[in-house]
Design a protein around this motif. Structure first.
Motif, mmCIF file in Angstrom:
data_model
loop_
_atom_site.group_PDB
_atom_site.id
_atom_site.type_symbol
_atom_site.label_atom_id
_atom_site.label_comp_id
_atom_site.label_asym_id
_atom_site.label_seq_id
_atom_site.Cartn_x
_atom_site.Cartn_y
_atom_site.Cartn_z
ATOM 1 N N ALA A 127 -8.676 27.500 2.873
ATOM 2 C CA ALA A 127 -8.234 28.061 2.088
ATOM 3 C C ALA A 127 -7.096 28.487 2.297
ATOM 4 O O ALA A 127 -6.873 28.739 1.126
ATOM 5 N N ALA A 128 -6.375 28.753 3.956
ATOM 6 C CA ALA A 128 -5.018 28.715 3.595
ATOM 7 C C ALA A 128 -4.666 27.974 3.310
ATOM 8 O O ALA A 128 -3.462 28.054 2.034
ATOM 9 N N LEU A 129 -5.167 26.884 2.951
ATOM 10 C CA LEU A 129 -3.389 25.493 2.643
ATOM 11 C C LEU A 129 -4.091 25.575 0.982
ATOM 12 O O LEU A 129 -2.965 25.190 0.400
ATOM 13 N N ALA A 130 -4.646 25.755 0.269
ATOM 14 C CA ALA A 130 -4.806 26.305 -0.610
ATOM 15 C C ALA A 130 -4.334 27.200 -1.418
ATOM 16 O O ALA A 130 -4.192 27.404 -2.306
ATOM 17 N N HIS A 131 -4.048 28.171 -0.656
ATOM 18 C CA HIS A 131 -3.638 29.425 -0.819
ATOM 19 C C HIS A 131 -2.250 28.537 -1.086
ATOM 20 O O HIS A 131 -1.442 29.195 -1.408
ATOM 21 N N LEU A 132 -1.789 28.265 0.095
ATOM 22 C CA LEU A 132 0.222 28.123 0.051
ATOM 23 C C LEU A 132 0.170 26.939 -1.170
ATOM 24 O O LEU A 132 1.115 27.408 -1.694
ATOM 25 N N ARG A 133 -1.190 25.859 -1.402
ATOM 26 C CA ARG A 133 -0.791 25.268 -1.999
ATOM 27 C C ARG A 133 -0.482 25.745 -3.822
ATOM 28 O O ARG A 133 0.481 25.238 -4.886
ATOM 29 N N ALA A 134 -1.252 26.746 -4.361
ATOM 30 C CA ALA A 134 -1.252 27.570 -4.911
ATOM 31 C C ALA A 134 -0.212 28.284 -5.588
ATOM 32 O O ALA A 134 -0.185 29.050 -6.327
ATOM 33 N N GLY A 135 0.737 28.493 -4.924
ATOM 34 C CA GLY A 135 2.200 28.995 -4.804
ATOM 35 C C GLY A 135 1.668 30.809 -4.392
ATOM 36 O O GLY A 135 2.878 31.610 -4.416
ATOM 37 N N ASP A 136 1.090 30.947 -3.550
ATOM 38 C CA ASP A 136 0.231 32.679 -3.526
ATOM 39 C C ASP A 136 1.105 32.752 -2.304
ATOM 40 O O ASP A 136 2.485 31.848 -1.374
ATOM 41 N N ARG A 137 2.132 33.956 -1.704
ATOM 42 C CA ARG A 137 2.584 34.363 -1.047
ATOM 43 C C ARG A 137 2.068 34.693 0.826
ATOM 44 O O ARG A 137 0.696 34.415 0.199
#
Length: 114
Positions: free
Chosen positions: A80-90
């Motif tokens: 989940a953390a990696l997916a959020h980072l990949r999506a450009g989330d803060r």
């Protein structure tokens, strides 16, 4: 008593998340699309979260099952953390995953103290 409390908190949290994903609730469908998952893929994650809940409770009887469930949940949270980072989330978008991971680690610690 600590094991009951932390298991219950994690169970409620992951049961809500897993059920929302499994049912394809609109908010979960939006999150799935945001991080690049299909609704079907998100439903699979929901099933895994619900299986993790069962495993956390099973850990009360068989420590190894609880540890396996915790490891599985930690893998999901890392994803989940990696997916959020990949999506450009803060980084703030990672806070729920980080807090959840800390609680799962606390569960393992308390589990071994029973």
């Amino acid at each position: 008593m600590a094991l009951v409390i932390i298991t219950s908190v994690l169970a409620v949290w992951f049961a809500l998340l897993g059920t929302g994903k499994l049912l394809g609730l609109p908010a979960m469908a939006e999150r799935a699309a945001h991080v690049g998952f299909s609704l079907g893929g998100y439903r699979i994650i929901g099933v895994l979260e619900l299986a993790g809940v069962i495993g956390l409770f099973a850990g009360w009887a068989v420590t190894g099952l609880g540890v396996a469930a915790a490891v599985g949940l930690l893998l999901l949270l890392t994803g989940a953390a990696l997916a959020h980072l990949r999506a450009g989330d803060r980084l703030s978008a990672l806070a729920p995953a980080i807090v959840s991971a800390a609680l799962v680690v606390a569960y393992v610690i308390v589990l071994f103290q029973k």
